[in-house]
Design a protein around this motif. Structure first.
Motif, mmCIF file in Angstrom:
data_model
loop_
_atom_site.group_PDB
_atom_site.id
_atom_site.type_symbol
_atom_site.label_atom_id
_atom_site.label_comp_id
_atom_site.label_asym_id
_atom_site.label_seq_id
_atom_site.Cartn_x
_atom_site.Cartn_y
_atom_site.Cartn_z
ATOM 1 N N LEU A 156 2.076 10.135 -1.946
ATOM 2 C CA LEU A 156 3.054 10.163 -0.854
ATOM 3 C C LEU A 156 4.418 10.396 -1.459
ATOM 4 O O LEU A 156 4.770 9.804 -2.494
ATOM 5 N N SER A 157 5.199 11.279 -0.830
ATOM 6 C CA SER A 157 6.554 11.529 -1.336
ATOM 7 C C SER A 157 7.505 10.447 -0.843
ATOM 8 O O SER A 157 7.209 9.719 0.113
ATOM 9 N N ALA A 158 8.645 10.354 -1.491
ATOM 10 C CA ALA A 158 9.653 9.376 -1.073
ATOM 11 C C ALA A 158 10.115 9.653 0.352
ATOM 12 O O ALA A 158 10.358 8.733 1.134
ATOM 13 N N ALA A 159 10.211 10.940 0.705
ATOM 14 C CA ALA A 159 10.644 11.307 2.054
ATOM 15 C C ALA A 159 9.614 10.870 3.096
ATOM 16 O O ALA A 159 9.962 10.373 4.172
ATOM 17 N N GLU A 160 8.334 11.040 2.772
ATOM 18 C CA GLU A 160 7.277 10.629 3.699
ATOM 19 C C GLU A 160 7.246 9.108 3.851
ATOM 20 O O GLU A 160 7.032 8.584 4.949
ATOM 21 N N ALA A 161 7.465 8.398 2.738
ATOM 22 C CA ALA A 161 7.507 6.941 2.800
ATOM 23 C C ALA A 161 8.680 6.477 3.644
ATOM 24 O O ALA A 161 8.563 5.530 4.446
ATOM 25 N N THR A 162 9.811 7.145 3.492
ATOM 26 C CA THR A 162 10.990 6.804 4.291
ATOM 27 C C THR A 162 10.699 6.978 5.774
ATOM 28 O O THR A 162 11.117 6.161 6.602
ATOM 29 N N GLU A 163 9.961 8.040 6.107
ATOM 30 C CA GLU A 163 9.613 8.290 7.504
ATOM 31 C C GLU A 163 8.755 7.150 8.056
ATOM 32 O O GLU A 163 8.958 6.688 9.187
ATOM 33 N N GLU A 209 0.827 -1.208 0.000
ATOM 34 C CA GLU A 209 0.000 0.000 0.000
ATOM 35 C C GLU A 209 0.862 1.260 0.000
ATOM 36 O O GLU A 209 0.576 2.236 -0.710
ATOM 37 N N LEU A 210 1.932 1.209 0.786
ATOM 38 C CA LEU A 210 2.844 2.353 0.858
ATOM 39 C C LEU A 210 3.481 2.616 -0.507
ATOM 40 O O LEU A 210 3.538 3.764 -0.976
ATOM 41 N N LEU A 211 3.943 1.559 -1.174
ATOM 42 C CA LEU A 211 4.575 1.710 -2.484
ATOM 43 C C LEU A 211 3.571 2.196 -3.527
ATOM 44 O O LEU A 211 3.914 3.009 -4.403
ATOM 45 N N ASP A 212 2.336 1.707 -3.433
ATOM 46 C CA ASP A 212 1.292 2.163 -4.358
ATOM 47 C C ASP A 212 1.016 3.654 -4.185
ATOM 48 O O ASP A 212 0.794 4.377 -5.170
ATOM 49 N N ARG A 213 1.037 4.109 -2.931
ATOM 50 C CA ARG A 213 0.794 5.534 -2.667
ATOM 51 C C ARG A 213 1.927 6.391 -3.222
ATOM 52 O O ARG A 213 1.685 7.492 -3.745
ATOM 53 N N VAL A 214 3.161 5.894 -3.131
ATOM 54 C CA VAL A 214 4.296 6.624 -3.709
ATOM 55 C C VAL A 214 4.174 6.644 -5.226
ATOM 56 O O VAL A 214 4.332 7.688 -5.869
ATOM 57 N N ALA A 215 3.865 5.473 -5.814
ATOM 58 C CA ALA A 215 3.740 5.387 -7.270
ATOM 59 C C ALA A 215 2.601 6.260 -7.780
ATOM 60 O O ALA A 215 2.686 6.828 -8.884
ATOM 61 N N GLY A 216 1.552 6.397 -6.985
ATOM 62 C CA GLY A 216 0.414 7.204 -7.396
ATOM 63 C C GLY A 216 0.553 8.684 -7.086
ATOM 64 O O GLY A 216 -0.370 9.461 -7.335
#
Length: 257
Positions: free
Chosen positions: A18-25, A8-15
């Motif tokens: 969500l930014s890469a920085a937010e995903a990293t957090e 889900e996290l990766l899908d949100r980044v791909a879509g």
């Protein structure tokens, strides 16, 4: 963190949600969270399908609560084994959503899909009422892993007709966990009358010459029924995890049973 949460996290980044920085957090909790007295493994469910399980013996109630809280905050289901009633009371008073079984000494909150979404069931077979605590630990662990359980109680070899009367029902499961103390003969009998994987669990039930389960352990390891596998004394939890792994592998290879 569960695999579906990562996807889900990766899908949100791909879509672009969500930014890469937010995903990293969000991923900072991987692979573990250091509490000082414990390093809580948030990556375990990603590696082997089952989240870290809290073994309560040797831990204070406060430590158990903090580990459980960390897991809950990470979106994980929680299983606590070998939990006495006093520590269970503090856990349930501190954190919502736990169910506690005094017989099995297991507390659980939520469920893990560790059974691989298999529709097959696991039979938990116990020789006598005195073996019920260990059998209940296996059953509660299987329920936590979203596995259907069929229980067969008090069917020991001293009255083997009780087991034979349940043979047809027993054969409908995909795996059998067989729990016995004393001389530990029941897994051999079960292994001789059904064509399922049999996981034997010796218990510490018995008189002096049982050596707190050692006699049952050795008997099960020397079973004359081919294919019986054995876990450690009183280890209902370990047997349940092994049974769920069998179902999960079968579901992955063949699709849900």
């Amino acid at each position: 963190m569960r695999p579906e949460a990562i996807r889900e996290l990766l899908d949100r980044v791909a879509g672009g949600q969500l930014s890469a920085a937010e995903a990293t957090e969000e991923l900072k909790g991987l692979p573990f969270t250091d509490l000082g007295f414990a390093r809580v493994d948030g990556h375990r469910e990603l590696r082997n399908g089952l989240p870290e399980v809290i073994y309560a013996e040797g831990k204070t109630a406060g430590q158990i609560v903090e580990i459980a809280r960390t897991m809950i905050n990470a979106g994980q289901a929680v299983l606590v084994t070998r939990l006495d009633s006093a520590k269970a009371s503090e856990l349930c008073n501190s954190l919502d959503g736990f169910d506690y079984s005094e017989t099995s000494r297991v507390a659980r909150r939520g469920k893990s899909p560790a059974g691989g979404n298999s529709r097959a069931s696991v039979a938990v077979v116990s020789a006598g009422t005195a073996d019920q605590a260990v059998a209940a630990e296996a059953a509660e662990t299987l329920a936590f892993m979203s596995v259907e359980v069929c229980e067969f109680v008090d069917v020991g070899v001293a009255g083997v007709h009780r087991l034979l009367a349940s043979r047809a029902a027993l054969s409908e499961s995909a795996v059998a966990i067989v729990v016995a103390g004393m001389e530990g003969a029941l897994p051999s009998v079960v292994g001789g009358i059904i064509d399922l994987p049999v996981i034997a669990v010796p218990t510490s039930v018995g008189y002096g010459a049982s050596f707190e389960g050692l006699a049952a352990l050795l008997a099960m390891m020397n079973s004359c029924a081919a294919g019986v596998t054995v876990v450690n004394i009183d280890n209902g939890f370990g047997a349940a995890v092994a049974a769920a792994a069998i179902l999960r592998t079968g579901a992955r290879v063949n699709g849900p049973a």
